[in-house]
Design a protein around this motif. Sequence first.
Motif, PDB file in Angstrom:
ATOM      1  N   PHE A  78       0.861  -1.180   0.000  1.00  0.00           N
ATOM      2  CA  PHE A  78       0.000   0.000   0.000  1.00  0.00           C
ATOM      3  C   PHE A  78       0.898   1.231   0.000  1.00  0.00           C
ATOM      4  N   GLY A  79       0.420   2.317  -0.612  1.00  0.00           N
ATOM      5  CA  GLY A  79       1.242   3.515  -0.629  1.00  0.00           C
ATOM      6  C   GLY A  79       0.530   4.703  -1.239  1.00  0.00           C
ATOM      7  N   LYS A  80       1.269   5.792  -1.314  1.00  0.00           N
ATOM      8  CA  LYS A  80       0.745   7.048  -1.866  1.00  0.00           C
ATOM      9  C   LYS A  80       1.885   7.779  -2.549  1.00  0.00           C
ATOM     10  N   THR A  81       1.663   8.226  -3.751  1.00  0.00           N
ATOM     11  CA  THR A  81       2.650   9.005  -4.494  1.00  0.00           C
ATOM     12  C   THR A  81       2.124  10.421  -4.701  1.00  0.00           C
ATOM     13  N   LYS A  82       3.059  11.359  -4.769  1.00  0.00           N
ATOM     14  CA  LYS A  82       2.704  12.758  -4.957  1.00  0.00           C
ATOM     15  C   LYS A  82       3.727  13.401  -5.878  1.00  0.00           C
ATOM     16  N   SER A  83       3.250  14.047  -6.918  1.00  0.00           N
ATOM     17  CA  SER A  83       4.148  14.701  -7.867  1.00  0.00           C
ATOM     18  C   SER A  83       3.612  16.097  -8.183  1.00  0.00           C
ATOM     19  N   ALA A  84       4.515  16.999  -8.570  1.00  0.00           N
ATOM     20  CA  ALA A  84       4.164  18.382  -8.896  1.00  0.00           C
ATOM     21  C   ALA A  84       4.590  18.696 -10.324  1.00  0.00           C
ATOM     22  N   GLN A  85       3.740  19.357 -11.067  1.00  0.00           N
ATOM     23  CA  GLN A  85       4.031  19.742 -12.440  1.00  0.00           C
ATOM     24  C   GLN A  85       3.935  21.258 -12.556  1.00  0.00           C
ATOM     25  N   TYR A  86       5.020  21.860 -13.064  1.00  0.00           N
ATOM     26  CA  TYR A  86       5.068  23.316 -13.205  1.00  0.00           C
ATOM     27  C   TYR A  86       4.622  23.696 -14.618  1.00  0.00           C
ATOM     28  N   ILE A  87       3.706  24.641 -14.706  1.00  0.00           N
ATOM     29  CA  ILE A  87       3.177  25.101 -15.987  1.00  0.00           C
ATOM     30  C   ILE A  87       3.597  26.556 -16.171  1.00  0.00           C
ATOM     31  N   VAL A  89       4.078  30.101 -18.721  1.00  0.00           N
ATOM     32  CA  VAL A  89       3.505  30.855 -19.841  1.00  0.00           C
ATOM     33  C   VAL A  89       4.657  31.382 -20.696  1.00  0.00           C
ATOM     34  N   ILE A  90       4.640  31.046 -21.992  1.00  0.00           N
ATOM     35  CA  ILE A  90       5.728  31.456 -22.884  1.00  0.00           C
ATOM     36  C   ILE A  90       5.615  32.948 -23.217  1.00  0.00           C
ATOM     37  N   ASP A  91       4.474  33.398 -23.693  1.00  0.00           N
ATOM     38  CA  ASP A  91       4.275  34.802 -24.049  1.00  0.00           C
ATOM     39  C   ASP A  91       3.783  35.589 -22.844  1.00  0.00           C
ATOM     40  N   GLY A  92       4.252  36.789 -22.737  1.00  0.00           N
ATOM     41  CA  GLY A  92       3.812  37.649 -21.655  1.00  0.00           C
ATOM     42  C   GLY A  92       4.610  37.402 -20.396  1.00  0.00           C
ATOM     43  N   PRO A  93       4.190  37.994 -19.317  1.00  0.00           N
ATOM     44  CA  PRO A  93       4.909  37.833 -18.048  1.00  0.00           C
ATOM     45  C   PRO A  93       4.864  36.362 -17.592  1.00  0.00           C
ATOM     46  N   ARG A  94       5.945  35.937 -16.962  1.00  0.00           N
ATOM     47  CA  ARG A  94       6.062  34.542 -16.529  1.00  0.00           C
ATOM     48  C   ARG A  94       5.220  34.325 -15.281  1.00  0.00           C
ATOM     49  N   LEU A  95       4.208  33.489 -15.426  1.00  0.00           N
ATOM     50  CA  LEU A  95       3.326  33.165 -14.319  1.00  0.00           C
ATOM     51  C   LEU A  95       3.311  31.641 -14.166  1.00  0.00           C
ATOM     52  N   ASP A  96       4.213  31.141 -13.357  1.00  0.00           N
ATOM     53  CA  ASP A  96       4.266  29.694 -13.142  1.00  0.00           C
ATOM     54  C   ASP A  96       3.161  29.263 -12.182  1.00  0.00           C
ATOM     55  N   THR A  97       2.503  28.181 -12.550  1.00  0.00           N
ATOM     56  CA  THR A  97       1.513  27.571 -11.666  1.00  0.00           C
ATOM     57  C   THR A  97       1.943  26.135 -11.404  1.00  0.00           C
ATOM     58  N   ILE A  98       1.451  25.600 -10.354  1.00  0.00           N
ATOM     59  CA  ILE A  98       1.814  24.242  -9.929  1.00  0.00           C
ATOM     60  C   ILE A  98       0.557  23.378  -9.875  1.00  0.00           C
ATOM     61  N   ARG A  99       0.632  22.221 -10.510  1.00  0.00           N
ATOM     62  CA  ARG A  99      -0.455  21.251 -10.438  1.00  0.00           C
ATOM     63  C   ARG A  99       0.067  20.020  -9.701  1.00  0.00           C
ATOM     64  N   VAL A 100      -0.567  19.695  -8.611  1.00  0.00           N
ATOM     65  CA  VAL A 100      -0.141  18.582  -7.768  1.00  0.00           C
ATOM     66  C   VAL A 100      -1.004  17.366  -8.074  1.00  0.00           C
ATOM     67  N   THR A 101      -0.331  16.250  -8.288  1.00  0.00           N
ATOM     68  CA  THR A 101      -1.009  14.991  -8.585  1.00  0.00           C
ATOM     69  C   THR A 101      -0.705  13.988  -7.471  1.00  0.00           C
ATOM     70  N   THR A 102      -1.741  13.404  -6.919  1.00  0.00           N
ATOM     71  CA  THR A 102      -1.576  12.369  -5.888  1.00  0.00           C
ATOM     72  C   THR A 102      -2.288  11.098  -6.342  1.00  0.00           C
ATOM     73  N   VAL A 103      -1.670   9.977  -6.033  1.00  0.00           N
ATOM     74  CA  VAL A 103      -2.231   8.671  -6.375  1.00  0.00           C
ATOM     75  C   VAL A 103      -2.088   7.757  -5.161  1.00  0.00           C
ATOM     76  N   LYS A 104      -3.201   7.212  -4.702  1.00  0.00           N
ATOM     77  CA  LYS A 104      -3.184   6.179  -3.677  1.00  0.00           C
ATOM     78  C   LYS A 104      -3.324   4.824  -4.363  1.00  0.00           C
ATOM     79  N   TYR A 105      -2.505   3.858  -3.965  1.00  0.00           N
ATOM     80  CA  TYR A 105      -2.518   2.573  -4.636  1.00  0.00           C
ATOM     81  C   TYR A 105      -2.393   1.448  -3.610  1.00  0.00           C
ATOM     82  N   GLY A 106      -2.779   0.281  -4.044  1.00  0.00           N
ATOM     83  CA  GLY A 106      -2.672  -0.893  -3.188  1.00  0.00           C
ATOM     84  C   GLY A 106      -2.683  -2.159  -4.022  1.00  0.00           C
ATOM     85  N   TYR A 107      -2.014  -3.169  -3.519  1.00  0.00           N
ATOM     86  CA  TYR A 107      -1.961  -4.452  -4.199  1.00  0.00           C
ATOM     87  C   TYR A 107      -1.887  -5.552  -3.152  1.00  0.00           C
TER      88      TYR A 107
END
Length: 216
Positions: A78-87, A89-107
């Motif tokens: 059993f476990g849990k994973t967590k990852s972050a993805q930075y998005i 913006v190419i044009d215009g002022p740089r506005l980085d946002t973060i999308r967090v992904t979590t996955v709970k799994y078991g076997y």
Amino acid sequence: MEKTFLLPLLATCWLGMNAFCQQATKPPEKAVNAKLPFKWDLTLHLVPHLLNGNVGFMARYSPNQKGAFRLAIDNVEFGKTKSAQYIGVIDGPRLDTIRVTTVKYGYGRQRIGYEIHFNSERHQLYSGVDLGFAYNYERHNPGLAYSARKHDFSAHPFVGVRYRLLNRLSLSAELSGELKYQRQSLIAHNRDTISKDELWAITIDSIHLLNISYHF
């Protein structure tokens, strides 16, 4: 005359003390045969444990010398994973946002069954059938909007050989087949079913080449 009597007396005392010391010393443990009065044993599957770290063990109960009930548990995790993805913006002022992904799994995989014994001195040939149940699930965060579930129901006919090294220690090898029914589904975040698959399969399980058992 006194010397003639003294020598046999000393020899008799020395032999008596030597015999007493040998009787007081505990002889080394030896395996007599496979029919020993131990009703329980714990078995560890060494090959999968050493190769990939999967934990596999079995508990057996023998009410008599003719057979034993078995309960096996393989690779429970059993476990849990967590990852972050930075998005960015190419044009215009740089506005980085973060999308967090979590996955709970078991076997988990469990088997319960019964085996019949054929004993010959320190050797034992056995065969029987296990009934198995396995599950695998992944629960993603709402951003991915789905979860995956898989359930297996199976029957495992098997045959094996066991060799008693010591009274409480034995080695064994086992080969088994598998008749499996599998059901897998994807479920949306609102609990609607996205897809569902069913499968029937007949396979040969991996050979458990080296199992070590402790009897008590």
